[in-house]
Write an enzyme that holds these catalytic residues in place. Sequence first.
Site, PDB file in Angstrom:
ATOM      1  N   ARG A 204       0.779  -1.070  -0.101  1.00 37.32           N
ATOM      2  CA  ARG A 204       0.006  -0.063  -0.041  1.00 37.32           C
ATOM      3  C   ARG A 204       1.049   1.211  -0.014  1.00 37.32           C
ATOM      4  O   ARG A 204       2.094   1.349   0.648  1.00 37.32           O
ATOM      5  CB  ARG A 204      -1.017  -0.076   1.254  1.00 37.32           C
ATOM      6  CG  ARG A 204      -1.788   1.267   1.568  1.00 37.32           C
ATOM      7  CD  ARG A 204      -2.765   1.113   2.481  1.00 37.32           C
ATOM      8  NE  ARG A 204      -3.537   0.004   2.345  1.00 37.32           N
ATOM      9  CZ  ARG A 204      -4.890   0.011   2.892  1.00 37.32           C
ATOM     10  NH1 ARG A 204      -5.226   0.772   3.696  1.00 37.32           N
ATOM     11  NH2 ARG A 204      -5.745  -1.117   2.442  1.00 37.32           N
TER      12      ARG A 204
ATOM     13  N   LYS B 221       2.265  -7.409   5.356  1.00 36.17           N
ATOM     14  CA  LYS B 221       2.045  -6.274   4.475  1.00 36.17           C
ATOM     15  C   LYS B 221       2.901  -5.323   4.448  1.00 36.17           C
ATOM     16  O   LYS B 221       3.675  -5.139   5.316  1.00 36.17           O
ATOM     17  CB  LYS B 221       0.688  -5.592   5.166  1.00 36.17           C
ATOM     18  CG  LYS B 221      -0.194  -4.704   3.977  1.00 36.17           C
ATOM     19  CD  LYS B 221      -1.352  -5.779   3.432  1.00 36.17           C
ATOM     20  CE  LYS B 221      -2.320  -5.152   2.871  1.00 36.17           C
ATOM     21  NZ  LYS B 221      -3.433  -5.840   2.133  1.00 36.17           N
TER      22      LYS B 221
ATOM     23  N   THR C  13     -11.890 -10.466  -6.112  1.00 37.07           N
ATOM     24  CA  THR C  13     -12.351  -9.573  -4.866  1.00 37.07           C
ATOM     25  C   THR C  13     -13.799  -9.459  -5.041  1.00 37.07           C
ATOM     26  O   THR C  13     -14.634  -9.567  -3.898  1.00 37.07           O
ATOM     27  CB  THR C  13     -11.347  -8.594  -4.510  1.00 37.07           C
ATOM     28  OG1 THR C  13      -9.876  -9.102  -4.634  1.00 37.07           O
ATOM     29  CG2 THR C  13     -11.617  -8.113  -3.109  1.00 37.07           C
TER      30      THR C  13
ATOM     31  N   ALA D 187     -13.911   1.158   0.128  1.00 39.83           N
ATOM     32  CA  ALA D 187     -12.768   2.327  -0.064  1.00 39.83           C
ATOM     33  C   ALA D 187     -11.534   1.988   0.908  1.00 39.83           C
ATOM     34  O   ALA D 187     -10.920   1.193   0.544  1.00 39.83           O
ATOM     35  CB  ALA D 187     -13.581   3.886   0.080  1.00 39.83           C
TER      36      ALA D 187
HETATM   37  P1  NAD Z   1      -9.198   1.439  -5.256  1.00 40.80           P
HETATM   38  O1  NAD Z   1      -8.025   2.526  -4.906  1.00 40.80           O
HETATM   39  O2  NAD Z   1      -9.027   0.898  -6.796  1.00 40.80           O
HETATM   40  O3  NAD Z   1     -10.553   2.196  -4.992  1.00 40.80           O
HETATM   41  C1  NAD Z   1     -10.617   2.916  -3.964  1.00 40.80           C
HETATM   42  C2  NAD Z   1     -11.910   3.870  -4.114  1.00 40.80           C
HETATM   43  O4  NAD Z   1     -12.323   4.478  -2.922  1.00 40.80           O
HETATM   44  C3  NAD Z   1     -11.267   5.087  -5.134  1.00 40.80           C
HETATM   45  O5  NAD Z   1     -12.294   5.174  -6.013  1.00 40.80           O
HETATM   46  C4  NAD Z   1     -11.153   6.226  -4.258  1.00 40.80           C
HETATM   47  O6  NAD Z   1     -11.390   7.321  -4.847  1.00 40.80           O
HETATM   48  C5  NAD Z   1     -12.495   5.799  -3.229  1.00 40.80           C
HETATM   49  N1  NAD Z   1     -12.197   6.589  -1.830  1.00 40.80           N
HETATM   50  C6  NAD Z   1     -11.134   6.841  -1.236  1.00 40.80           C
HETATM   51  N2  NAD Z   1     -11.692   7.352  -0.200  1.00 40.80           N
HETATM   52  C7  NAD Z   1     -12.743   7.471  -0.125  1.00 40.80           C
HETATM   53  C8  NAD Z   1     -13.848   8.122   0.819  1.00 40.80           C
HETATM   54  N3  NAD Z   1     -13.264   8.641   1.980  1.00 40.80           N
HETATM   55  N4  NAD Z   1     -15.079   8.156   0.375  1.00 40.80           N
HETATM   56  C9  NAD Z   1     -15.574   7.323  -0.506  1.00 40.80           C
HETATM   57  N5  NAD Z   1     -14.633   6.934  -1.659  1.00 40.80           N
HETATM   58  C10 NAD Z   1     -13.394   6.819  -0.990  1.00 40.80           C
HETATM   59  O7  NAD Z   1      -9.186   0.218  -4.516  1.00 40.80           O
HETATM   60  P2  NAD Z   1      -9.533  -1.088  -4.776  1.00 40.80           P
HETATM   61  O8  NAD Z   1      -8.447  -2.118  -5.319  1.00 40.80           O
HETATM   62  O9  NAD Z   1     -10.858  -1.153  -5.146  1.00 40.80           O
HETATM   63  O10 NAD Z   1      -9.756  -1.779  -3.025  1.00 40.80           O
HETATM   64  C11 NAD Z   1     -10.788  -1.225  -2.167  1.00 40.80           C
HETATM   65  C12 NAD Z   1     -10.515  -1.545  -0.879  1.00 40.80           C
HETATM   66  O11 NAD Z   1     -10.779  -3.007  -0.833  1.00 40.80           O
HETATM   67  C13 NAD Z   1      -9.376  -1.209  -0.335  1.00 40.80           C
HETATM   68  O12 NAD Z   1      -9.712  -0.961   1.313  1.00 40.80           O
HETATM   69  C14 NAD Z   1      -8.499  -2.635  -0.227  1.00 40.80           C
HETATM   70  O13 NAD Z   1      -7.384  -2.575   0.712  1.00 40.80           O
HETATM   71  C15 NAD Z   1      -9.445  -3.743  -0.200  1.00 40.80           C
HETATM   72  N6  NAD Z   1      -9.097  -4.867  -0.780  1.00 40.80           N
HETATM   73  C16 NAD Z   1      -8.959  -4.612  -2.207  1.00 40.80           C
HETATM   74  C17 NAD Z   1      -8.399  -6.160  -2.751  1.00 40.80           C
HETATM   75  C18 NAD Z   1      -8.144  -6.047  -4.361  1.00 40.80           C
HETATM   76  O14 NAD Z   1      -8.090  -7.288  -4.710  1.00 40.80           O
HETATM   77  N7  NAD Z   1      -8.152  -4.908  -4.836  1.00 40.80           N
HETATM   78  C19 NAD Z   1      -8.392  -7.260  -2.235  1.00 40.80           C
HETATM   79  C20 NAD Z   1      -8.885  -7.253  -0.710  1.00 40.80           C
HETATM   80  C21 NAD Z   1      -9.148  -5.752  -0.235  1.00 40.80           C
HETATM   81  C1  PPY Z   2      -5.288  -8.367   0.215  1.00 40.98           C
HETATM   82  O1  PPY Z   2      -6.153  -9.295  -0.175  1.00 40.98           O
HETATM   83  O2  PPY Z   2      -5.589  -7.519   1.114  1.00 40.98           O
HETATM   84  C2  PPY Z   2      -4.066  -8.098  -0.519  1.00 40.98           C
HETATM   85  O3  PPY Z   2      -3.272  -7.466  -0.070  1.00 40.98           O
HETATM   86  C3  PPY Z   2      -3.901  -8.848  -1.749  1.00 40.98           C
HETATM   87  C4  PPY Z   2      -2.644  -9.936  -1.501  1.00 40.98           C
HETATM   88  C5  PPY Z   2      -3.361 -11.267  -1.278  1.00 40.98           C
HETATM   89  C6  PPY Z   2      -2.473 -12.206  -1.321  1.00 40.98           C
HETATM   90  C7  PPY Z   2      -1.122 -12.167  -1.558  1.00 40.98           C
HETATM   91  C8  PPY Z   2      -0.855 -10.941  -1.672  1.00 40.98           C
HETATM   92  C9  PPY Z   2      -1.745  -9.701  -1.974  1.00 40.98           C
END
Ligand code: NAD
Ligand code: PPY
Length: 356
Positions: free
Chosen positions: A43, A79, A154, A240
Amino acid sequence: MSIDDELRWDGELTVTRHDRETDTTFVIRIDSTRLGPASGGTRAAHYPSIGHALADAGKLAGAMTLKMAVSDLPMGGGKSVIALPAPRNRIDSATWTRILDIHAENIDKLEGNYWTGPDVNTNSSDMDQLSRITKYVFGRSVDNGGAGSSAHATALGVFEAMKATARRRGLGTLDGRTVLVQGLGAVGGDVVRLAAQAGARLLVADTDPQRLEAASLAGHTVVPAGEVLRTPCDLFAPCAMGGIIDSAAAASIPTLAVAGAANNILTDAAAGAVLRSRGVLCAPDFVANAGGAFHLVGREVLGWNEDDVVERTLGIGRTLDEVYSLSEERGITTEAAALLLARARLSPASATAAAT
Ligand code: NAD
Ligand code: PPY
């Protein structure tokens, strides 16, 4: 949030480095290697202090340990946090490349005890850049031999979690239900699409005006970002950032259920207890958002194909049913029930059972 306090941490290892030239601080936290090499995304963000960056990395690493354990994946939890000198969109590309290269050197020094992947503000092309220096990287682009973005898997898992949670809360299917999605990024955007296809009425919030405009053009109702916790809905999907529901928010949030993608949605156990006392059913995030881990670890470690990833991701609904039943039987929060399931796999006794 002093550095002293943040270094009194129960995890296995904290690695930090500072680069004076870019004024960037690098943190890698390995929470546990009990089930395999630690893994979890990178991150990048601008933090108020190094203490905040350490705290975030520690909480996120802990969530990865639980996610891997409850999902039956042979990995531990870790992480990385890159504490930037300014918000990501103000970092120029040469600076960003230097930052990624230093991060890759740090990962490489851990010799496979920690594997990274994409997280907020990093993507597959950043993983490609890291992989020029270290091999301990999941989620490189498909063209570069990796599994590509985990966001779709996800979102699919979060959608399963939303359906299972609505059903258990007595709401039936999502058809005709009001679903509020906070964050329309890689995961949230897909969650919106899946929920709309299932007949839900979508309320959407983001801080990015372009994403809001696209959602509005698609027919969804925009809610101001600051009004999210006061907007009535049947199900709230935080997609978010984490830390969105503290005890005060839990006491007043006008929803019947919570299921989203963000890691560490609840600030602490007390917030979960308040939700439970109000009958708000909350899907533990480390169960609901495991689809990305199935995608990355499944494709790149376990040799799964896309169908295997989908099958395991669809199983998130069944895992949640187990969590909800345990929570009802024991009279404990859903978070505590999911912790019991995860810790059963992490206990030394489970290793003995597996070996016999
Ligand atoms: P991303 O950065 O693509 O999207 C996040 C969105 O949230 C953006 O559009 C941003 O503008 C918006 N945002 C930020 N602050 C905000 C607020 N205060 N109010 C409203 N909107 C807000 O991230 P992502 O990959 O979509 O991941 C979203 C969440 O899911 C994160 O917390 C991430 O850790 C979690 N997550 C993601 C994955 C994955 O595979 N990408 C896996 C597990 C967990
Ligand atoms: C998450 O799921 O929160 C991640 O950070 C994505 C991920 C999952 C497994 C291995 C590496 C990253």
